[in-house]
Design a protein around this motif. Structure first.
Motif, PDB file in Angstrom:
ATOM      1  N   ARG A  52       5.362  -1.294  22.690  1.00  0.00           N
ATOM      2  CA  ARG A  52       5.664  -1.129  21.269  1.00  0.00           C
ATOM      3  C   ARG A  52       5.116  -2.302  20.462  1.00  0.00           C
ATOM      4  O   ARG A  52       5.003  -3.414  20.979  1.00  0.00           O
ATOM      5  CB  ARG A  52       7.179  -1.015  21.023  1.00  0.00           C
ATOM      6  N   LEU A  53       4.823  -2.035  19.206  1.00  0.00           N
ATOM      7  CA  LEU A  53       4.382  -3.069  18.277  1.00  0.00           C
ATOM      8  C   LEU A  53       5.358  -3.093  17.116  1.00  0.00           C
ATOM      9  O   LEU A  53       5.324  -2.229  16.245  1.00  0.00           O
ATOM     10  CB  LEU A  53       2.963  -2.767  17.777  1.00  0.00           C
ATOM     11  N   ASN A  54       6.263  -4.074  17.147  1.00  0.00           N
ATOM     12  CA  ASN A  54       7.313  -4.176  16.128  1.00  0.00           C
ATOM     13  C   ASN A  54       8.057  -2.862  15.925  1.00  0.00           C
ATOM     14  O   ASN A  54       8.277  -2.408  14.796  1.00  0.00           O
ATOM     15  CB  ASN A  54       6.720  -4.654  14.798  1.00  0.00           C
ATOM     16  N   GLY A  55       8.397  -2.225  17.023  1.00  0.00           N
ATOM     17  CA  GLY A  55       9.176  -0.993  16.955  1.00  0.00           C
ATOM     18  C   GLY A  55       8.358   0.278  16.845  1.00  0.00           C
ATOM     19  O   GLY A  55       8.920   1.380  16.803  1.00  0.00           O
ATOM     20  N   TRP A  56       7.031   0.172  16.822  1.00  0.00           N
ATOM     21  CA  TRP A  56       6.154   1.342  16.718  1.00  0.00           C
ATOM     22  C   TRP A  56       5.507   1.602  18.067  1.00  0.00           C
ATOM     23  O   TRP A  56       4.873   0.712  18.638  1.00  0.00           O
ATOM     24  CB  TRP A  56       5.072   1.092  15.664  1.00  0.00           C
ATOM     25  N   PHE A  63      -0.393   7.968  14.365  1.00  0.00           N
ATOM     26  CA  PHE A  63      -0.015   8.712  13.158  1.00  0.00           C
ATOM     27  C   PHE A  63      -0.266   7.849  11.921  1.00  0.00           C
ATOM     28  O   PHE A  63      -0.812   8.334  10.918  1.00  0.00           O
ATOM     29  CB  PHE A  63       1.457   9.114  13.238  1.00  0.00           C
ATOM     30  N   LEU A  64       0.149   6.590  11.981  1.00  0.00           N
ATOM     31  CA  LEU A  64      -0.066   5.670  10.864  1.00  0.00           C
ATOM     32  C   LEU A  64      -1.551   5.514  10.561  1.00  0.00           C
ATOM     33  O   LEU A  64      -1.968   5.566   9.399  1.00  0.00           O
ATOM     34  CB  LEU A  64       0.552   4.306  11.198  1.00  0.00           C
ATOM     35  N   TYR A  65      -2.364   5.362  11.603  1.00  0.00           N
ATOM     36  CA  TYR A  65      -3.800   5.195  11.378  1.00  0.00           C
ATOM     37  C   TYR A  65      -4.413   6.470  10.804  1.00  0.00           C
ATOM     38  O   TYR A  65      -5.252   6.407   9.905  1.00  0.00           O
ATOM     39  CB  TYR A  65      -4.499   4.826  12.681  1.00  0.00           C
ATOM     40  N   GLY A  66      -3.998   7.624  11.306  1.00  0.00           N
ATOM     41  CA  GLY A  66      -4.500   8.890  10.769  1.00  0.00           C
ATOM     42  C   GLY A  66      -4.141   9.051   9.311  1.00  0.00           C
ATOM     43  O   GLY A  66      -4.969   9.474   8.495  1.00  0.00           O
ATOM     44  N   PHE A  67      -2.886   8.699   8.957  1.00  0.00           N
ATOM     45  CA  PHE A  67      -2.492   8.776   7.551  1.00  0.00           C
ATOM     46  C   PHE A  67      -3.321   7.821   6.701  1.00  0.00           C
ATOM     47  O   PHE A  67      -3.787   8.189   5.619  1.00  0.00           O
ATOM     48  CB  PHE A  67      -1.008   8.464   7.380  1.00  0.00           C
ATOM     49  N   PHE A  68      -3.487   6.601   7.195  1.00  0.00           N
ATOM     50  CA  PHE A  68      -4.260   5.595   6.456  1.00  0.00           C
ATOM     51  C   PHE A  68      -5.649   6.101   6.089  1.00  0.00           C
ATOM     52  O   PHE A  68      -6.163   5.821   4.997  1.00  0.00           O
ATOM     53  CB  PHE A  68      -4.353   4.326   7.303  1.00  0.00           C
ATOM     54  N   LEU A  69      -6.276   6.866   6.989  1.00  0.00           N
ATOM     55  CA  LEU A  69      -7.634   7.344   6.745  1.00  0.00           C
ATOM     56  C   LEU A  69      -7.715   8.340   5.593  1.00  0.00           C
ATOM     57  O   LEU A  69      -8.772   8.471   4.972  1.00  0.00           O
ATOM     58  CB  LEU A  69      -8.200   7.999   8.016  1.00  0.00           C
ATOM     59  N   LEU A  70      -6.623   9.031   5.276  1.00  0.00           N
ATOM     60  CA  LEU A  70      -6.677  10.084   4.259  1.00  0.00           C
ATOM     61  C   LEU A  70      -6.878   9.518   2.842  1.00  0.00           C
ATOM     62  O   LEU A  70      -7.855   9.873   2.176  1.00  0.00           O
ATOM     63  CB  LEU A  70      -5.419  10.953   4.342  1.00  0.00           C
ATOM     64  N   PRO A  71      -5.999   8.639   2.333  1.00  0.00           N
ATOM     65  CA  PRO A  71      -6.276   8.051   1.013  1.00  0.00           C
ATOM     66  C   PRO A  71      -7.505   7.154   1.010  1.00  0.00           C
ATOM     67  O   PRO A  71      -8.209   7.044   0.002  1.00  0.00           O
ATOM     68  CB  PRO A  71      -5.000   7.267   0.686  1.00  0.00           C
TER      69      PRO A  71
END
Length: 262
Positions: A52-56, A63-71
């Motif tokens: 885990r990385l700080n709870g992730w 998921f976070l990286y995929g979301f980041f790519l959209l905007p």
């Protein structure tokens, strides 16, 4: 309707340019794809070393990286031309022809170079997001989809507002703005949980340069993490406020512009 016709006209012209220079199109697409692959590999390498990385966990980070790519992709499609404002539009005087046309200058500058090839990153981003959601065990509900649209829009407006404001500073500093490449590099910090950064960096990414709202907070909200609840809900509002600030600074800067000959 008038603005839609302008958008349609500019898009058709840029599409013709892409078809005329197909080599450039594929080179840009390949470069973007390789950059995304390297970022994915980095995430996978990290989670081969730690669970885990700080709870992730790994799925949540994907998921976070995929979301980041959209905007991020939408920003590159619609706002990349603002990197040219200091040199091309102010120092070389191309803003003169923009100002004599019966359309808002900001809208024209935005549309004069729509990077349609960057829209392909939306596909890869959405695929990574779906894979991350599956790996993380996300149970999709009806509310995820409107929230996804609103937060992606908010993230795009944050990027746009910040870079419009930076480009507008060239009206006061005679086109000499060296901050934009640095800011572009800082913007990618939004693809990691803001909690991994130290206090001052976390404060800047949340309240000064709110790139945490372009990835971390919305992704945390969609994943059901309590740490991102408030920030995720506020993302559309933060995006609107940042974008309006950027437009305000642009309009004030336009009033200072006296032409390349001066």
């Amino acid at each position: 309707m008038h603005y839609w016709r302008l958008f349609s006209g500019y898009s058709k012209q840029y599409l013709k340019k892409l078809l005329a220079y197909r080599g450039d199109f594929f080179a840009q697409f390949f470069a973007d794809l390789m950059s995304q692959i390297m970022s994915l590999v980095l995430i996978l390498v990290i989670f081969r070393q730690i669970p885990r990385l700080n709870g992730w966990n790994e799925g949540e980070m994907l998921f976070l990286y995929g979301f980041f790519l959209l905007p991020y992709a939408l920003f590159n499609v619609f706002f990349s031309n603002f990197f040219e404002v200091p040199r091309r539009y102010i120092l070389q005087g191309e803003l003169d022809r923009v100002l004599v046309r019966p359309a808002p200058s900001l809208f024209q500058v935005m549309l004069e170079q729509i990077e349609l090839e960057s829209a392909l990153s939306l596909v890869s981003g959405f695929l990574v997001l779906l894979y991350g959601a599956k790996t993380a065990g996300l149970d999709w509900s009806w509310w995820h989809f409107p929230v996804l649209i609103l937060t992606v829009t908010g993230g795009t407006l944050i990027y746009g507002g910040i870079f419009i404001a930076l480009a507008s500073l060239a009206f006061w500093f005679e086109g000499n703005i060296a901050l934009m490449p640095t800011m572009y590099n800082i913007s990618v910090y939004g693809r990691y949980p803001v909690t991994v950064y130290r206090g001052i960096v976390r404060f800047i990414l949340t309240f000064i340069l709110p790139f945490a709202f372009t990835g971390y907070f919305p992704a945390a909200l969609l994943l059901g993490k309590k740490e991102g609840l408030t920030g995720g809900i506020l993302t559309p509002l933060v995006g609107l406020v940042v974008f309006l600030i950027g437009v305000l600074i642009w309009n004030r800067g336009i009033r200072r512009y006296t032409g390349a000959g001066n």
